[in-house]
Design a protein around this motif. Structure first.
Motif, PDB file in Angstrom:
ATOM      1  N   SER A 244       0.839  -1.214   0.000  1.00  0.00           N
ATOM      2  CA  SER A 244       0.000   0.000   0.000  1.00  0.00           C
ATOM      3  C   SER A 244       0.865   1.251   0.000  1.00  0.00           C
ATOM      4  CB  SER A 244      -0.923   0.015   1.222  1.00  0.00           C
ATOM      5  OG  SER A 244      -1.841  -1.049   1.169  1.00  0.00           O
TER       6      SER A 244
ATOM      7  N   LYS B 272       2.243   1.877  -3.419  1.00  0.00           N
ATOM      8  CA  LYS B 272       1.253   2.515  -4.302  1.00  0.00           C
ATOM      9  C   LYS B 272       1.058   3.983  -3.932  1.00  0.00           C
ATOM     10  CE  LYS B 272      -3.437   2.058  -6.083  1.00  0.00           C
ATOM     11  NZ  LYS B 272      -3.678   3.525  -6.019  1.00  0.00           N
TER      12      LYS B 272
ATOM     13  N   ASP C 173       1.687   7.259  -6.258  1.00  0.00           N
ATOM     14  CA  ASP C 173       0.676   8.310  -6.487  1.00  0.00           C
ATOM     15  C   ASP C 173       1.233   9.683  -6.127  1.00  0.00           C
ATOM     16  OD1 ASP C 173      -1.088   6.378  -7.319  1.00  0.00           O
ATOM     17  OD2 ASP C 173      -2.133   6.233  -5.383  1.00  0.00           O
TER      18      ASP C 173
END
Length: 247
Positions: free
Chosen positions: A106, A109, A113
């Motif tokens: 997570s 990611k 982003d």
């Protein structure tokens, strides 16, 4: 009122100088550089407003980029700590291992982003910087034009001021030789009649109002004494007789 013919002739010289001074004052006020400078200054004001807006945008983007980079760094540090825990073997529970691996994924990611956000902000900042550079160049160019126009205006004004000073001095000298009562009447009429207080009678035509005298008026002028101060029946200006009056 009476005044020597020579004094009346000198009054025409005073009038000619007053007209010249009016023309010079109008020319000084109407120099094309005045309008040019006004137009350029308007452009300069608009450019400066745009420049301030672009600089503000660049500054906002810089702060936004710093914040985004800090967010990326925080996520990266957290992911590094989690990876270190995972690699150390300190976590042995299958469930805790699964949770840790899930969190690392997570965070990866999330970091991706946030890095995309940083890139997007950097692109906007670069665009703003280019806009600032462009507007700065345009501002400098217009300012140079303003400076040039002001220099030309100042030079023109200096030249005109010299002419005005010369004509003013000449006017003072000639007016000083005109009888005071005649000059007083002339100045009064000049103020009332748009700057023309005395006019030459030329070929039976008043050069003040440009109207030709009728036969009755011509006969009155012929009958008047040479030193009589005459007035035009139409415009009431002082009417000065010369050898070209056509009488």
């Amino acid at each position: 009122m009476n005044a020597a013919p020579a004094d009346q002739i000198r009054l025409l010289d005073v009038q000619a100088l007053d007209v010249r001074l009016q023309q010079l004052a109008h020319k000084r006020k109407s120099l094309p550089e005045h309008a040019e400078i006004e137009s350029l200054n308007k452009d300069l004001t608009q450019l400066r407003d745009l420049l301030v807006a672009a600089q503000t945008e660049e500054s906002d983007c810089a702060r936004e980029q710093t914040k985004a980079e800090q967010d990326v760094d925080q996520v990266r540090q957290r992911a590094a700590r989690d990876q270190q825990r995972l690699d150390s073997g300190a976590v042995t529970s299958p469930k805790d291992l699964e949770n840790l691996q899930h969190e690392i994924a997570s965070l990866a990611k999330r970091q991706g982003d946030l890095e995309d956000v940083v890139l997007e902000v950097m692109e906007r900042r670069e665009s703003a910087q280019e806009r600032v550079a462009e507007l700065t160049g345009r501002e400098a160019s217009v300012q140079a034009k303003v400076d040039d126009a002001m220099s030309r205006r100042d030079a023109a004004q200096e030249s005109l001021d010299s002419e005005i000073a010369t004509a003013t001095k000449e006017r003072e000298v000639i007016a000083g030789s005109v009888p005071a009562d005649l000059l007083k009447l002339y100045d009064k009429l000049r103020a009332q009649q748009g700057g023309i207080g005395a006019a030459r009678l030329y070929q039976r035509r008043c050069e003040g109002c440009r109207l030709e005298l009728n036969i009755h008026e011509v006969n009155e002028v012929k009958a008047a004494a040479p030193d009589a101060v005459l007035r035009c029946e139409n415009c009431r200006r002082i009417l000065v007789r010369t050898s070209e009056s056509g009488l």
